[in-house]
Scaffold this motif. Sequence first.
Motif, PDB file in Angstrom:
ATOM      1  N   ARG A 110      52.633  75.092  71.570  1.00 35.80           N
ATOM      2  CA  ARG A 110      51.703  74.959  72.607  1.00 35.80           C
ATOM      3  C   ARG A 110      51.902  73.538  73.098  1.00 35.80           C
ATOM      4  O   ARG A 110      52.347  72.570  72.439  1.00 35.80           O
ATOM      5  CB  ARG A 110      50.287  74.797  72.004  1.00 35.80           C
ATOM      6  CG  ARG A 110      49.335  74.228  72.693  1.00 35.80           C
ATOM      7  CD  ARG A 110      48.013  74.085  71.985  1.00 35.80           C
ATOM      8  NE  ARG A 110      46.845  73.630  72.887  1.00 35.80           N
ATOM      9  CZ  ARG A 110      45.593  73.289  72.072  1.00 35.80           C
ATOM     10  NH1 ARG A 110      45.460  73.520  71.079  1.00 35.80           N
ATOM     11  NH2 ARG A 110      44.766  72.821  73.056  1.00 35.80           N
ATOM     12  N   TYR A 111      52.188  73.363  74.446  1.00 33.72           N
ATOM     13  CA  TYR A 111      52.456  71.842  74.996  1.00 33.72           C
ATOM     14  C   TYR A 111      51.045  71.098  75.114  1.00 33.72           C
ATOM     15  O   TYR A 111      50.050  71.584  75.678  1.00 33.72           O
ATOM     16  CB  TYR A 111      52.943  72.233  76.420  1.00 33.72           C
ATOM     17  CG  TYR A 111      53.439  71.073  77.219  1.00 33.72           C
ATOM     18  CD1 TYR A 111      53.972  69.984  76.536  1.00 33.72           C
ATOM     19  CD2 TYR A 111      53.009  70.706  78.343  1.00 33.72           C
ATOM     20  CE1 TYR A 111      54.277  68.850  77.214  1.00 33.72           C
ATOM     21  CE2 TYR A 111      53.092  69.557  79.004  1.00 33.72           C
ATOM     22  CZ  TYR A 111      53.893  68.478  78.384  1.00 33.72           C
ATOM     23  OH  TYR A 111      54.354  67.407  78.898  1.00 33.72           O
ATOM     24  N   PHE A 112      51.329  70.001  74.372  1.00 30.45           N
ATOM     25  CA  PHE A 112      50.022  69.154  74.388  1.00 30.45           C
ATOM     26  C   PHE A 112      49.878  68.236  75.636  1.00 30.45           C
ATOM     27  O   PHE A 112      48.834  67.610  75.618  1.00 30.45           O
ATOM     28  CB  PHE A 112      49.991  68.510  73.019  1.00 30.45           C
ATOM     29  CG  PHE A 112      49.889  69.512  71.961  1.00 30.45           C
ATOM     30  CD1 PHE A 112      48.678  70.022  71.580  1.00 30.45           C
ATOM     31  CD2 PHE A 112      50.934  69.528  70.913  1.00 30.45           C
ATOM     32  CE1 PHE A 112      48.659  71.029  70.480  1.00 30.45           C
ATOM     33  CE2 PHE A 112      50.986  70.549  70.016  1.00 30.45           C
ATOM     34  CZ  PHE A 112      49.978  71.182  69.606  1.00 30.45           C
ATOM     35  N   GLY A 113      50.855  68.115  76.403  1.00 30.37           N
ATOM     36  CA  GLY A 113      50.696  67.287  77.530  1.00 30.37           C
ATOM     37  C   GLY A 113      51.598  65.943  77.302  1.00 30.37           C
ATOM     38  O   GLY A 113      51.734  65.676  76.124  1.00 30.37           O
ATOM     39  N   PRO A 114      51.713  65.539  78.343  1.00 27.85           N
ATOM     40  CA  PRO A 114      52.668  63.828  78.396  1.00 27.85           C
ATOM     41  C   PRO A 114      51.958  63.023  77.661  1.00 27.85           C
ATOM     42  O   PRO A 114      52.465  62.079  77.049  1.00 27.85           O
ATOM     43  CB  PRO A 114      52.891  63.603  79.745  1.00 27.85           C
ATOM     44  CG  PRO A 114      51.698  64.619  80.445  1.00 27.85           C
ATOM     45  CD  PRO A 114      51.507  65.724  79.887  1.00 27.85           C
ATOM     46  N   THR A 115      50.728  63.020  77.572  1.00 17.75           N
ATOM     47  CA  THR A 115      49.937  62.031  76.928  1.00 17.75           C
ATOM     48  C   THR A 115      49.998  61.910  75.413  1.00 17.75           C
ATOM     49  O   THR A 115      50.233  61.056  74.643  1.00 17.75           O
ATOM     50  CB  THR A 115      48.454  62.020  77.200  1.00 17.75           C
ATOM     51  OG1 THR A 115      48.102  62.190  78.671  1.00 17.75           O
ATOM     52  CG2 THR A 115      47.583  61.004  76.381  1.00 17.75           C
ATOM     53  N   PHE A 116      50.422  63.176  74.981  1.00 15.18           N
ATOM     54  CA  PHE A 116      50.718  63.352  73.509  1.00 15.18           C
ATOM     55  C   PHE A 116      52.018  63.545  72.902  1.00 15.18           C
ATOM     56  O   PHE A 116      52.352  63.614  71.828  1.00 15.18           O
ATOM     57  CB  PHE A 116      49.742  64.534  72.921  1.00 15.18           C
ATOM     58  CG  PHE A 116      48.480  64.558  73.036  1.00 15.18           C
ATOM     59  CD1 PHE A 116      47.735  63.643  72.051  1.00 15.18           C
ATOM     60  CD2 PHE A 116      47.494  64.808  74.153  1.00 15.18           C
ATOM     61  CE1 PHE A 116      46.167  63.421  72.097  1.00 15.18           C
ATOM     62  CE2 PHE A 116      46.291  64.594  74.185  1.00 15.18           C
ATOM     63  CZ  PHE A 116      45.408  64.099  73.059  1.00 15.18           C
ATOM     64  N   GLU A 117      53.077  63.816  74.047  1.00  7.43           N
ATOM     65  CA  GLU A 117      54.173  63.994  73.900  1.00  7.43           C
ATOM     66  C   GLU A 117      55.205  63.025  73.123  1.00  7.43           C
ATOM     67  O   GLU A 117      54.849  61.706  73.750  1.00  7.43           O
ATOM     68  CB  GLU A 117      55.052  64.547  74.936  1.00  7.43           C
ATOM     69  CG  GLU A 117      56.513  65.185  74.537  1.00  7.43           C
ATOM     70  CD  GLU A 117      56.432  66.339  73.854  1.00  7.43           C
ATOM     71  OE1 GLU A 117      57.855  66.697  73.651  1.00  7.43           O
ATOM     72  OE2 GLU A 117      55.383  66.984  73.727  1.00  7.43           O
ATOM     73  N   LEU A 118      55.640  63.113  72.026  1.00 10.47           N
ATOM     74  CA  LEU A 118      56.278  62.145  71.324  1.00 10.47           C
ATOM     75  C   LEU A 118      55.680  61.033  70.690  1.00 10.47           C
ATOM     76  O   LEU A 118      56.181  60.091  70.237  1.00 10.47           O
ATOM     77  CB  LEU A 118      57.467  61.581  72.195  1.00 10.47           C
ATOM     78  CG  LEU A 118      58.537  62.662  72.586  1.00 10.47           C
ATOM     79  CD1 LEU A 118      59.824  61.932  73.346  1.00 10.47           C
ATOM     80  CD2 LEU A 118      59.354  63.511  71.241  1.00 10.47           C
ATOM     81  N   GLN A 119      54.346  61.543  70.654  1.00 12.27           N
ATOM     82  CA  GLN A 119      53.232  60.515  69.839  1.00 12.27           C
ATOM     83  C   GLN A 119      53.086  60.916  68.443  1.00 12.27           C
ATOM     84  O   GLN A 119      53.563  61.975  67.968  1.00 12.27           O
ATOM     85  CB  GLN A 119      51.946  60.562  70.691  1.00 12.27           C
ATOM     86  CG  GLN A 119      52.171  60.107  72.126  1.00 12.27           C
ATOM     87  CD  GLN A 119      52.748  58.617  72.155  1.00 12.27           C
ATOM     88  OE1 GLN A 119      52.176  57.656  71.637  1.00 12.27           O
ATOM     89  NE2 GLN A 119      53.855  58.452  72.941  1.00 12.27           N
ATOM     90  N   SER A 120      52.362  60.107  67.727  1.00 10.39           N
ATOM     91  CA  SER A 120      52.187  60.398  66.350  1.00 10.39           C
ATOM     92  C   SER A 120      51.243  61.662  65.902  1.00 10.39           C
ATOM     93  O   SER A 120      50.605  61.938  66.631  1.00 10.39           O
ATOM     94  CB  SER A 120      51.276  59.166  65.748  1.00 10.39           C
ATOM     95  OG  SER A 120      50.870  59.604  64.647  1.00 10.39           O
ATOM     96  N   HIS A 121      51.549  62.124  64.990  1.00 15.55           N
ATOM     97  CA  HIS A 121      50.873  63.530  64.466  1.00 15.55           C
ATOM     98  C   HIS A 121      49.400  63.256  64.306  1.00 15.55           C
ATOM     99  O   HIS A 121      48.497  64.127  64.322  1.00 15.55           O
ATOM    100  CB  HIS A 121      51.464  63.885  63.022  1.00 15.55           C
ATOM    101  CG  HIS A 121      52.776  65.000  63.155  1.00 15.55           C
ATOM    102  ND1 HIS A 121      53.237  65.685  62.222  1.00 15.55           N
ATOM    103  CD2 HIS A 121      53.248  65.217  64.337  1.00 15.55           C
ATOM    104  CE1 HIS A 121      54.100  66.143  62.620  1.00 15.55           C
ATOM    105  NE2 HIS A 121      54.312  66.075  63.665  1.00 15.55           N
ATOM    106  N   ASP A 122      48.914  61.745  64.239  1.00 15.50           N
ATOM    107  CA  ASP A 122      47.391  61.446  64.015  1.00 15.50           C
ATOM    108  C   ASP A 122      46.782  61.902  65.271  1.00 15.50           C
ATOM    109  O   ASP A 122      45.723  62.079  65.110  1.00 15.50           O
ATOM    110  CB  ASP A 122      47.517  59.887  63.885  1.00 15.50           C
ATOM    111  CG  ASP A 122      48.048  59.546  62.262  1.00 15.50           C
ATOM    112  OD1 ASP A 122      48.330  60.528  61.589  1.00 15.50           O
ATOM    113  OD2 ASP A 122      48.318  58.494  62.312  1.00 15.50           O
ATOM    114  N   LYS A 123      47.523  62.011  66.335  1.00 15.61           N
ATOM    115  CA  LYS A 123      46.923  62.428  67.742  1.00 15.61           C
ATOM    116  C   LYS A 123      46.347  64.063  67.600  1.00 15.61           C
ATOM    117  O   LYS A 123      45.437  64.396  68.479  1.00 15.61           O
ATOM    118  CB  LYS A 123      47.679  62.227  68.730  1.00 15.61           C
ATOM    119  CG  LYS A 123      48.295  60.934  69.083  1.00 15.61           C
ATOM    120  CD  LYS A 123      46.927  60.067  69.632  1.00 15.61           C
ATOM    121  CE  LYS A 123      47.335  58.612  70.128  1.00 15.61           C
ATOM    122  NZ  LYS A 123      46.294  57.933  70.681  1.00 15.61           N
TER     123      LYS A 123
END
Length: 249
Positions: A110-123
Amino acid sequence: MAKTTSFLGNRYWVLRHGKSIPNEKGLIVSSLENGTREEYQLADEGMNQAHLAGQSFLKQLKDASIPIDNVRICYSPFSRTTHTAKLVESVLNLPLQPPQSKVIENLRERYFGPTFELQSHDKYSEIWALDEKDPFMRPEGGESVNDVASRLINTVATIESEYQGCAVLIVSHGDPLQILQTLLNAAKQNTACCDSFTSRIESVKVGPVLSQHRKYALETGELRAHKVVQNVNSKDVRLDDAYIYSGAA
């Protein structure tokens, strides 16, 4: 002859990829561009999980007297799922090529979008809170639960049209697999609807069902199979309820 409630023509197993390098780093890698990079394949622990899952799958096939020739493996193109599928196929001594193996883009993460991409799993908690509130709402630039459900319905409908009486292993990701399980289990219970796969699934693709997908979460390297039920008035074996078998270490 008693009527079966099955609406599937194959036996299905789902397998979440083994622990990946992004899992170890605590990174969200959900775009097709990033997900197919070799640097984001399985970590050492994930390779062990995939091998154990392959052994578990092989044992279940033998216990059910299912020949290897009847096995079909469908997997996401991401490097972590491709790596997992290759390791499972090595256990089964199968080639990673058609007709027994097939990469399907719609099984991607599932693509979570650019805001979340390569961010922490905490998101992830932010995304799942949104899902529970409204599974039709998309994270900015990403996919909603409903979006993923729609492409998975099309994928399984295609698999059902191409294969009959096969043991199908779907190797994919956490969110897609829990969404798929949510749909299949809800459709199984909706016996008042219809027998066709697409109609039965579409009838349960509603907010109160989709918002509960986290109930079917899998660990990395976890294998789940749909329980095979013997019709007492027939020799036909059909699919019905679900049970869990974990191949995770």
